[in-house]
Write a protein that holds these residues in place. Structure first.
Motif, PDB file in Angstrom:
ATOM      1  N   THR A 101      41.251  35.393  29.721  1.00 35.28           N
ATOM      2  CA  THR A 101      40.653  36.265  28.871  1.00 35.28           C
ATOM      3  C   THR A 101      39.403  35.074  28.109  1.00 35.28           C
ATOM      4  O   THR A 101      38.523  35.844  27.919  1.00 35.28           O
ATOM      5  CB  THR A 101      41.517  36.745  27.687  1.00 35.28           C
ATOM      6  OG1 THR A 101      42.426  35.889  27.191  1.00 35.28           O
ATOM      7  CG2 THR A 101      42.439  37.872  28.321  1.00 35.28           C
ATOM      8  N   GLN A 178      34.611  41.430  34.099  1.00 37.73           N
ATOM      9  CA  GLN A 178      35.846  42.135  33.782  1.00 37.73           C
ATOM     10  C   GLN A 178      37.074  42.355  34.568  1.00 37.73           C
ATOM     11  O   GLN A 178      38.043  42.930  34.216  1.00 37.73           O
ATOM     12  CB  GLN A 178      35.155  43.739  33.379  1.00 37.73           C
ATOM     13  CG  GLN A 178      33.975  43.663  32.634  1.00 37.73           C
ATOM     14  CD  GLN A 178      34.024  42.609  31.335  1.00 37.73           C
ATOM     15  OE1 GLN A 178      34.818  42.888  30.668  1.00 37.73           O
ATOM     16  NE2 GLN A 178      33.012  41.940  31.316  1.00 37.73           N
ATOM     17  N   GLN A 181      40.681  41.864  33.381  1.00 41.62           N
ATOM     18  CA  GLN A 181      41.618  43.051  32.823  1.00 41.62           C
ATOM     19  C   GLN A 181      42.720  43.354  33.941  1.00 41.62           C
ATOM     20  O   GLN A 181      43.855  43.465  33.540  1.00 41.62           O
ATOM     21  CB  GLN A 181      41.010  44.077  32.634  1.00 41.62           C
ATOM     22  CG  GLN A 181      41.574  45.239  31.538  1.00 41.62           C
ATOM     23  CD  GLN A 181      42.402  45.975  32.179  1.00 41.62           C
ATOM     24  OE1 GLN A 181      42.138  46.430  33.446  1.00 41.62           O
ATOM     25  NE2 GLN A 181      43.368  46.769  31.461  1.00 41.62           N
ATOM     26  N   ASP A 182      42.307  43.332  35.024  1.00 42.01           N
ATOM     27  CA  ASP A 182      43.258  43.610  36.173  1.00 42.01           C
ATOM     28  C   ASP A 182      44.356  42.460  36.291  1.00 42.01           C
ATOM     29  O   ASP A 182      45.418  42.898  36.279  1.00 42.01           O
ATOM     30  CB  ASP A 182      42.458  43.870  37.660  1.00 42.01           C
ATOM     31  CG  ASP A 182      43.502  43.740  38.898  1.00 42.01           C
ATOM     32  OD1 ASP A 182      44.600  43.895  38.637  1.00 42.01           O
ATOM     33  OD2 ASP A 182      42.798  43.784  39.918  1.00 42.01           O
ATOM     34  N   THR A 184      45.165  40.117  34.268  1.00 43.05           N
ATOM     35  CA  THR A 184      45.898  39.688  33.163  1.00 43.05           C
ATOM     36  C   THR A 184      46.898  41.005  32.827  1.00 43.05           C
ATOM     37  O   THR A 184      48.122  40.843  32.603  1.00 43.05           O
ATOM     38  CB  THR A 184      45.008  39.468  31.774  1.00 43.05           C
ATOM     39  OG1 THR A 184      44.516  40.633  31.599  1.00 43.05           O
ATOM     40  CG2 THR A 184      44.284  38.452  31.934  1.00 43.05           C
ATOM     41  N   GLY A 185      46.344  41.974  33.349  1.00 45.45           N
ATOM     42  CA  GLY A 185      47.195  43.243  33.151  1.00 45.45           C
ATOM     43  C   GLY A 185      48.633  43.332  34.140  1.00 45.45           C
ATOM     44  O   GLY A 185      49.611  43.466  33.653  1.00 45.45           O
TER      45      GLY A 185
ATOM     46  N   PHE B   9      44.403  49.347  38.804  1.00 46.60           N
ATOM     47  CA  PHE B   9      43.536  49.024  37.572  1.00 46.60           C
ATOM     48  C   PHE B   9      42.283  49.628  37.815  1.00 46.60           C
ATOM     49  O   PHE B   9      41.291  49.381  38.531  1.00 46.60           O
ATOM     50  CB  PHE B   9      43.539  47.537  37.278  1.00 46.60           C
ATOM     51  CG  PHE B   9      44.814  47.022  36.732  1.00 46.60           C
ATOM     52  CD1 PHE B   9      45.003  46.863  35.384  1.00 46.60           C
ATOM     53  CD2 PHE B   9      45.671  46.476  37.553  1.00 46.60           C
ATOM     54  CE1 PHE B   9      46.007  46.400  34.819  1.00 46.60           C
ATOM     55  CE2 PHE B   9      46.995  46.021  36.990  1.00 46.60           C
ATOM     56  CZ  PHE B   9      47.017  46.026  35.615  1.00 46.60           C
ATOM     57  N   THR B  11      39.642  49.282  35.875  1.00 48.60           N
ATOM     58  CA  THR B  11      38.588  48.210  35.795  1.00 48.60           C
ATOM     59  C   THR B  11      37.941  47.862  37.016  1.00 48.60           C
ATOM     60  O   THR B  11      37.025  47.517  37.210  1.00 48.60           O
ATOM     61  CB  THR B  11      38.968  46.986  34.876  1.00 48.60           C
ATOM     62  OG1 THR B  11      39.806  47.783  33.699  1.00 48.60           O
ATOM     63  CG2 THR B  11      38.091  46.622  34.311  1.00 48.60           C
TER      64      THR B  11
END
Lengths: 264, 123
Positions: A101, A178, A181-182, A184-185, B9, B11
């Motif tokens: 992040t 971006q 996001q995937d 870290t998710g 996801f 995103t």
């Protein structure tokens, strides 16, 4: 299994207690106080023994709950290797989330900071040219000024071309960033899974502790043995947070090499 | 060129969709796992599949296997775009018949190169 053993122990203890109690009443009625005192002592002893056993079970439960967090820890080792525990693994994963992040935030801000002056310069030059253009339209411009405007306009179109190109690139980079996001998710989902497991193991401990207190109780909770963590291989493993491992590729180039070695 | 992007996801789906748009592919569709993707693919008309590996429901590798096992889809070009980076996983995907493999995080150039290579090969 723990619960069954506990139930069995509880039964033995209660049976022991009942027998001793009726014997005690008998002795007391027969005025045999020495024997009664001995019986009371044995009841206390038996209660202590039961308590010790239960505490021992609690300790073992605690131990195995901790060992359960190990990925491939050696169960015979005492104390269990904390280095390879899932908690440590989860900590590393969360660290990876922070790194990812942070790097995404840094790169995004770098891109914006790089783009902002380009956009600003183009805007300033455009409004300056517009003023000049206005003077040209109203015929306030000398021939020399017009020549300078002419070259300035050409420069501006060049700047516009390379500037918008750069802006487009930066915007695309920002979009690409971006992807954190995937990644870290996926990692966070895994850590959430671990937390649920830890919660279950802690609940098991609470149950074991409850059994210790419940010396005379016979109600044993449902089997609460820690379930083995089954990782379905085809579901994937998520991002590899440690790229130095031998069985993990560290870059797209390595993927390409591996595939070309397979005839791709 | 009708393309299906499969990733749990949103995103990442957007990122890939964006890159594809830059490459001139505008007819993109999305699914969030293999279970939703497979019926869409069977519905027909797709020319290219880009899928993640790690997804709830049906994973990308299982989707790839299902695609190869289906006679009407067997020749569909499949690009895997995933965070799965173990050597044996890449080998497994290759054996299952993947056409390209991109590890996340990836660059726009890497994705572009792989897609172009696949189209070159399948003509």
């Amino acid at each position: 299994m723990t619960s069954e053993t506990q139930a069995h122990d509880n039964q033995l203890f209660v049976k022991d207690l009942q027998e001793s109690a009726s014997l005690l009443v008998e002795k007391l009625q027969g005025n045999d106080y020495d024997e009664a005192a001995r019986l009371i002592h044995s009841i206390v002893e038996s209660r202590d023994k039961h308590l010790y056993q239960s505490v021992g079970r609690l300790t073992r439960g605690l131990h195995s709950a901790i060992v359960n967090f190990n990925v491939d820890g050696d169960l015979s080792k005492e104390p269990p290797e904390v280095d390879r525990s899932e908690i440590r693994d989860a900590t590393d994963r969360l660290k990876y989330v922070i790194e990812l992040t942070q790097s995404a935030a840094d790169k995004t801000m770098d891109m914006v900071e790089e783009a902002a002056p380009i956009a600003m310069n183009l805007g300033q030059e455009a409004s300056a040219l517009r003023t000049e253009w206005g003077r040209l339209q109203t015929g306030e411009m000398s021939a020399d000024e017009f020549r300078s405007l002419y070259t300035r306009m050409e420069d501006f179109l060049g700047q516009m071309e390379s500037g918008t190109d750069q802006l487009g690139k930066n915007l695309q980079e920002i979009i690409l960033e971006q992807g954190f996001q995937d990644l870290t998710g996926q990692v966070l989902k895994r850590v959430m899974g671990l937390i649920t497991e830890v919660e279950q193991d802690l609940l098991s401990l609470v149950r074991i502790a409850g059994q210790v207190e419940e010396i005379t109780g016979l109600h044993v909770e449902a089997d609460n043995e820690g379930k083995a963590r089954v990782v379905e291989k085809s579901s994937g493993e998520g991002p590899q947070i440690n790229k130095d491992q031998a069985d993990v590729v560290s870059s797209q180039d390595e993927v390409d090499d591996l595939l070309s070695s397979l005839g791709f | 060129m009708k393309i299906l992007i499969v990733d749990d996801f949103s995103t990442m789906r957007r990122i890939i969709k964006n890159l594809l748009r830059d490459l001139g592919f505008n007819n993109t569709h999305e699914a969030d796992d293999g279970l939703t993707a497979l019926p869409m693919l069977k519905g027909g008309g797709f020319d290219f599949l880009i899928t993640d590996w790690n997804m709830p429901g049906m994973s990308g590798i299982d989707l790839l296997k299902a695609v190869r096992a289906d006679s009407s889809l067997a020749s569909l070009p499949v690009l895997m775009v995933t965070a799965e980076a173990k050597r044996d996983q890449i080998v497994e995907a290759a054996q299952a018949g993947v056409n390209g493999y991109v590890v996340k995080p990836f660059t726009a150039a890497a994705l572009k190169e792989k897609i172009e290579k696949i189209f070159e090969r399948v003509g």
